[in-house]
Design a protein around this motif. Structure first.
Motif, short mmCIF file in Angstrom:
data_model
loop_
_atom_site.label_atom_id
_atom_site.label_comp_id
_atom_site.label_asym_id
_atom_site.label_seq_id
_atom_site.Cartn_x
_atom_site.Cartn_y
_atom_site.Cartn_z
N GLN A 1 54.66 82.88 45.23
CA GLN A 1 55.32 82.79 46.53
C GLN A 1 56.09 84.07 46.86
OE1 GLN A 1 55.33 80.34 49.11
NE2 GLN A 1 56.22 82.15 50.05
N LYS A 2 56.89 84.52 45.91
CA LYS A 2 57.76 85.67 46.19
C LYS A 2 57.04 87.01 46.10
CE LYS A 2 62.11 83.46 44.86
NZ LYS A 2 63.29 83.51 43.96
N ALA A 3 56.12 87.13 45.16
CA ALA A 3 55.44 88.40 44.96
C ALA A 3 54.18 88.55 45.81
CB ALA A 3 55.09 88.58 43.49
N LYS A 4 53.54 87.42 46.15
CA LYS A 4 52.26 87.48 46.84
C LYS A 4 52.26 86.80 48.21
CE LYS A 4 50.18 89.08 43.03
NZ LYS A 4 49.54 90.42 42.93
N GLY A 5 53.27 85.96 48.47
CA GLY A 5 53.27 85.21 49.71
C GLY A 5 52.27 84.07 49.72
N ILE A 6 51.99 83.53 48.54
CA ILE A 6 51.00 82.45 48.38
C ILE A 6 51.71 81.16 48.01
CG2 ILE A 6 49.03 81.66 46.98
CD1 ILE A 6 48.44 84.70 46.49
N ASN A 7 51.36 80.08 48.68
CA ASN A 7 51.90 78.76 48.36
C ASN A 7 51.12 78.17 47.19
OD1 ASN A 7 53.59 78.84 50.75
ND2 ASN A 7 51.72 78.40 51.90
N VAL A 8 51.81 77.69 46.17
CA VAL A 8 51.16 77.08 45.01
C VAL A 8 51.72 75.69 44.80
CG1 VAL A 8 50.79 77.20 42.53
CG2 VAL A 8 50.68 79.28 43.89
N LEU A 9 50.85 74.70 44.76
CA LEU A 9 51.24 73.32 44.48
C LEU A 9 50.66 72.93 43.13
CD1 LEU A 9 50.41 71.77 48.00
CD2 LEU A 9 52.60 72.69 47.19
N THR A 10 51.50 72.87 42.11
CA THR A 10 51.06 72.45 40.78
C THR A 10 51.26 70.94 40.64
OG1 THR A 10 53.22 72.99 39.87
CG2 THR A 10 51.51 74.67 39.71
N ARG B 1 53.28 84.10 35.78
CA ARG B 1 52.61 83.87 37.05
C ARG B 1 52.67 82.37 37.40
NH1 ARG B 1 48.88 87.45 34.43
NH2 ARG B 1 47.67 85.61 33.83
N ASP B 2 53.84 81.94 37.85
CA ASP B 2 54.02 80.55 38.23
C ASP B 2 54.11 80.45 39.75
OD1 ASP B 2 56.48 81.67 38.74
OD2 ASP B 2 57.54 80.57 37.18
N ALA B 3 54.46 79.27 40.26
CA ALA B 3 54.52 79.06 41.71
C ALA B 3 55.51 80.00 42.37
CB ALA B 3 54.88 77.60 42.00
N GLU B 4 56.66 80.20 41.73
CA GLU B 4 57.67 81.08 42.30
C GLU B 4 57.15 82.51 42.38
OE1 GLU B 4 62.36 82.31 41.57
OE2 GLU B 4 61.13 81.59 39.89
N TYR B 5 56.47 82.95 41.33
CA TYR B 5 55.93 84.31 41.33
C TYR B 5 54.93 84.50 42.47
CZ TYR B 5 52.79 88.13 40.06
OH TYR B 5 52.00 89.25 40.10
N THR C 1 52.21 88.43 33.57
CA THR C 1 51.74 89.71 34.06
C THR C 1 51.92 90.76 32.96
OG1 THR C 1 53.91 90.39 34.87
CG2 THR C 1 52.53 89.09 36.38
N PRO C 2 51.29 91.92 33.08
CA PRO C 2 51.50 92.98 32.07
C PRO C 2 52.95 93.41 31.94
CG PRO C 2 49.57 93.48 33.40
CD PRO C 2 50.24 92.30 34.05
#
Length: 559
Positions: A78-87, A72-76, A66-67
């Motif tokens: 999840q915690k910042a956006k409430g989005i689940n990311v499966l890499t 911007r990984d899975a943790e970011y 981010t700036p």
């Protein structure tokens, strides 16, 4: 917003997918949003790969930050956006009827399924496979995946590449060539099938400026060259064999012959694939299947010039598409009208930008194309920071509809392409160029900008017969030549052809020296003086007179 909780599954975690997810959670926070990505990272700025490969950008994950410096990984997400990311998760199958996505966890081999109410396919694009034989070994790769850039940087840093061959002449190839030659000192050869660089965006005379820039920086160009095969020699290094019999030994070969949409998953469930090879979507990015959207490099969208579906694999467009998808899923009104194909790149300090159709493509699309060329400074001549610009505009004769613009220089370039993109997207004509109002101040611009000039030249060419000659054709011109430059200009940059030399203060008194029925070409340094002189000769009864587009400054740069 009171939405019923729904499962939104997004296949693909780069620009379009991540933009869709982030936007959707902002406007519909009750939705359960999951991104599935087969790579080990998401939201990666792949357009910055050449700059990481060159060492201009330090860390691999700098292109995923981010700036404010957060990766911007899975943790970011999840915690910042409430989005689940499966890499590192591969989608093996979609069961559209049961609304299931069947997945494989690449890390541990476990298989599992996710249910969806809405599905977004943003699977991106893949590197095209070459039509010529290529061995499968570690010294040959594409330059499409960020991991390719990481590998090349490691090899360059350890001195394991002394000579490289890039097969392809598109934007990523040009940037890669600069990275290899300009920053790592690697002997670089670039092989392109067409007779020019950036063949889908530039015409030959514009490409010549870029070509000469490459040559002056010791990049070896092999244009109009077809690769027959690539083989491994006895030393374990790749050799590129061209149809013309030339052999290029190397330490590494990059296959950069283009990309094509990744549509296999979409096709497997009955999503319509368009003639261009991309997923067919409407203006809200909806596919033919209910509750299935698509965006990014895997889709085709309408060209705002031709009206036909086409491929526009640009990160800027993918982000805009993600917003439209999210709005559509949430029930908000939002549309993507189409694309005009605006591109820009910078190599060795030269900025190259284009938008719309090249002259060659316009003709192939059936347009009765007219062309004008220009040469300017990007700010008043008196300003110490003034830099030269070269440009070419394509329009449709009769309607004067704008079709394309190509600009090159080391100063203010992209601002005019951006304005042109807005105009062409709204069906503007060359007449509209005269009404472009820009912020004028000597440190940044001239009183008349290049768009104003190009519009006036196109109108004069069609309505007043003030015709321009392609600056690439100067050496081939057969007829009388009048050079109206000042003596010091001629001394500094001699024409190298027989010409009568009468500066602007004198030529009007010498008109009778020229035969009205013979071809006459008038030359000045940048074009305005010769453009004006052509009108003077036409008013005097000359019927076969023209000026060199962009003046001798343009011709000198490209010939």
């Amino acid at each position: 917003m009171g939405n019923i909780k729904q499962n939104i599954v997004i296949i693909g975690g780069m620009a379009a997918g991540c933009k869709t997810a982030a936007r959707l959670k902002r406007i519909s926070p009750d939705f359960n949003v999951t991104i599935i990505e087969k790579k080990s990272f998401v939201s990666y700025g792949t357009c910055g790969m050449p700059f990481f490969a060159s060492g201009e950008i330090d860390g691999f994950y700098s292109l995923a930050k981010t700036p404010w410096g957060r990766i911007r990984d899975a943790e970011y997400f999840q915690k910042a956006k409430g989005i689940n990311v499966l890499t590192e998760t591969l989608v093996e199958k979609i069961d559209y009827n049961k609304k299931l996505v069947e997945c494989l966890d690449i890390k541990n081999g476990n298989r599992f399924s996710l249910t969806f109410d809405k599905l977004v396919i943003s699977t991106g694009a893949k590197a095209k496979k070459p039509l010529f034989p290529v061995p499968d070994f570690e010294k040959i790769s594409t330059f499409h995946n960020p991991l390719d850039a990481k590998k090349i940087r490691e090899l360059a840093q350890t001195g394991k590449i002394g000579k490289a061959v890039i097969i392809g002449g598109g934007s990523i190839c040009c940037e890669l060539a600069e990275s290899l030659a300009g920053l790592w000192g690697i002997e670089t050869h670039l092989v392109e099938l067409e007779d020019r660089l950036l063949p889908t965006s530039l015409d030959k005379e514009m490409s010549r400026f870029l070509e000469k820039t490459f040559i002056s920086n010791e990049i070896n160009l092999h244009l109009s060259s077809r690769v027959e095969k690539v083989l491994e020699n006895d030393e374990g290094n790749p050799v590129v064999y061209l149809i013309n019999g030339e052999e290029i030994d190397s330490d590494y070969v990059f296959l950069c012959i283009g990309i094509e949409p990744e549509v296999e998953l979409a096709r497997s469930i009955g999503v319509s694939i368009g003639e261009s090879g991309g997923i067919s979507v409407d203006s809200q990015m909806r596919t033919n299947l209910e509750n299935v959207w698509a965006g990014g490099d895997c889709v085709e969208v309408k060209s705002l010039i031709t009206g036909k579906p086409d491929l526009f694999p640009y990160g800027s467009l993918a982000n805009r598409q993600g917003r439209v998808i999210a709005n559509s899923i949430a029930g908000l009104k939002s549309e993507l009208k189409g694309a005009s194909g605006a591109i820009s790149l910078k190599v060795f300090g030269l900025i190259t930008a284009s938008c719309g159709l090249s002259e060659n493509n316009a003709i192939n699309e059936g347009f009765n194309a007219g062309v004008v060329w220009g040469s300017w400074h990007d700010r008043p001549d008196f300003h110490p920071d003034a830099k030269s610009l070269l440009g070419k505009m394509i329009y449709e004769k009769g309607t004067m509809k704008l079709l394309g613009l190509q600009l090159m220089g080391r100063g203010e370039v992209t601002r005019y392409i951006d304005v042109f993109s807005v105009l062409i997207s709204n069906g503007a004509t060359a007449n509209d160029f005269l009404d472009v109002e820009h912020a004028y101040t000597p440190p940044h611009s001239s009183p008349l900008n290049p768009l104003n000039s190009l519009g006036a030249m196109a109108i004069s060419q069609e309505e007043g017969g003030i015709k321009a000659l392609n600056p690439l054709l100067l050496e081939q011109f057969d007829g009388n030549i009048l050079d109206i430059r000042e003596p010091f200009e001629i001394s500094n940059t001699p024409l190298g052809k027989d010409a009568k030399e009468y500066p602007i203060m004198e030529y009007r008194n010498q008109i009778n020296e020229f035969d009205k029925d013979e071809p006459l070409l008038i030359i000045c340094q940048k074009g305005p003086r010769s453009y004006e002189a052509v009108r003077t000769f036409i008013n005097a009864g000359f019927s076969n007179v023209q000026y060199i587009g962009g003046g001798y400054q343009f011709s000198k740069v490209i010939i």
